[in-house]
Design a protein around this motif. Sequence first.
Motif, short mmCIF file in Angstrom:
data_model
loop_
_atom_site.label_atom_id
_atom_site.label_comp_id
_atom_site.label_asym_id
_atom_site.label_seq_id
_atom_site.Cartn_x
_atom_site.Cartn_y
_atom_site.Cartn_z
N MET A 90 7.59 -8.44 -1.91
CA MET A 90 6.63 -7.94 -2.87
C MET A 90 5.55 -8.98 -3.16
N LYS A 94 1.65 -8.10 -2.45
CA LYS A 94 0.73 -7.99 -3.58
C LYS A 94 -0.26 -9.16 -3.63
N THR A 147 11.60 -8.07 -9.35
CA THR A 147 10.95 -7.23 -8.35
C THR A 147 10.44 -5.94 -8.97
N SER A 151 6.41 -5.27 -9.42
CA SER A 151 5.87 -4.19 -8.59
C SER A 151 5.58 -2.93 -9.38
N VAL A 156 3.93 -1.03 -1.97
CA VAL A 156 2.63 -1.59 -1.58
C VAL A 156 2.41 -1.31 -0.10
N PRO A 252 9.92 -1.98 -3.34
CA PRO A 252 10.68 -2.69 -4.38
C PRO A 252 12.17 -2.33 -4.38
#
Length: 329
Positions: A90, A94, A147, A151, A156, A252
């Motif tokens: 993640m 991100k 997480t 998230s 994502v 996630p």
Amino acid sequence: MAEQPSGVTQSPRSLLERLPSLTILGPLVALLLAVIFFSLQSERFLTGQNFSLILQQVSVVAVLAIGQTLIILTAGIDLSVGFVMALGTMVMAKFAVELGMPPLLAILCGMAVTTAFGFLNGFLITRFKLPPFIVTLGTMNIAFALTQIYSRAQTVSNLPDAHLLWGNTFRIGETVFTYGVVLVIVLYLLVWFFLSETAPGRHLYAVGNNPEAARLMGIPTQRVLLLTYTIAGFFYGIAGWLLISRTSVADPNAGQTENLETITAVVLGGTSLFGGRGMVLGTLLGAIIVGVFRNGLTLMGVSSVYQVLITGILVILAVVADQISKRRG
């Protein structure tokens, strides 16, 4: 008494002593038997493309299992592997997609997070003498919560090409392989060399076999344990990179079952849960064994519930064999 002529055959006992140990032969024999059985059950099983698919399916667990093997060799265990990996993926995704960070730097940040979790596990275990089971159970929940919070429980996507590197393919004959499979093989060979041919690798075995004796020999046991958990965290980051390369997204909810799957691969590969005994290449065979069983049973039309059942039975049999071997030793 006259010496035995050089041409005389050796006794059965001396020949048996020269054979590889059951730790090495067991996983290989189990894999060969499984391949033979499933190839007789389905004509689609013994094909290059299906073999490539199996390797792709087990690649993430195989890399996670490298770290788990190092830890179990020290008589420890890590329950946080999958959730730490998910947090790392993640961060990788991100940081690149939402923060605009250069892709490779974002990947390194994700790997730094997983390595930091490995260091945290090792620090708590060595500094406060806490049981690995309890420590990693706690960090498992911490990683899962972080997480989900970071998230917002959202996947994502639209990842940069660098994140998808190991999902790229090449062809050998008519069979297509991913570069991720090559990475897995290279990592296993490097770790095998480290464990078998270097002093730090032998120290790791010594600590797992008898930490007090290792300490009296001058081996810094606490430092070895701390580095082992830290290096394991680094491998969790590599596994996260492999995962997003294979799925093209950062999920996630990834890593929910990987803690048990890595332990399964390690145990089936012949590494003792009591520490100090095992081979990392056996872990690779253990991961492939699980992949072969699941793939073969799927081709036979067997429900996934029974696949889990059979995997559980295999793990119990491997642990029983390990217990019997330890008592005889």
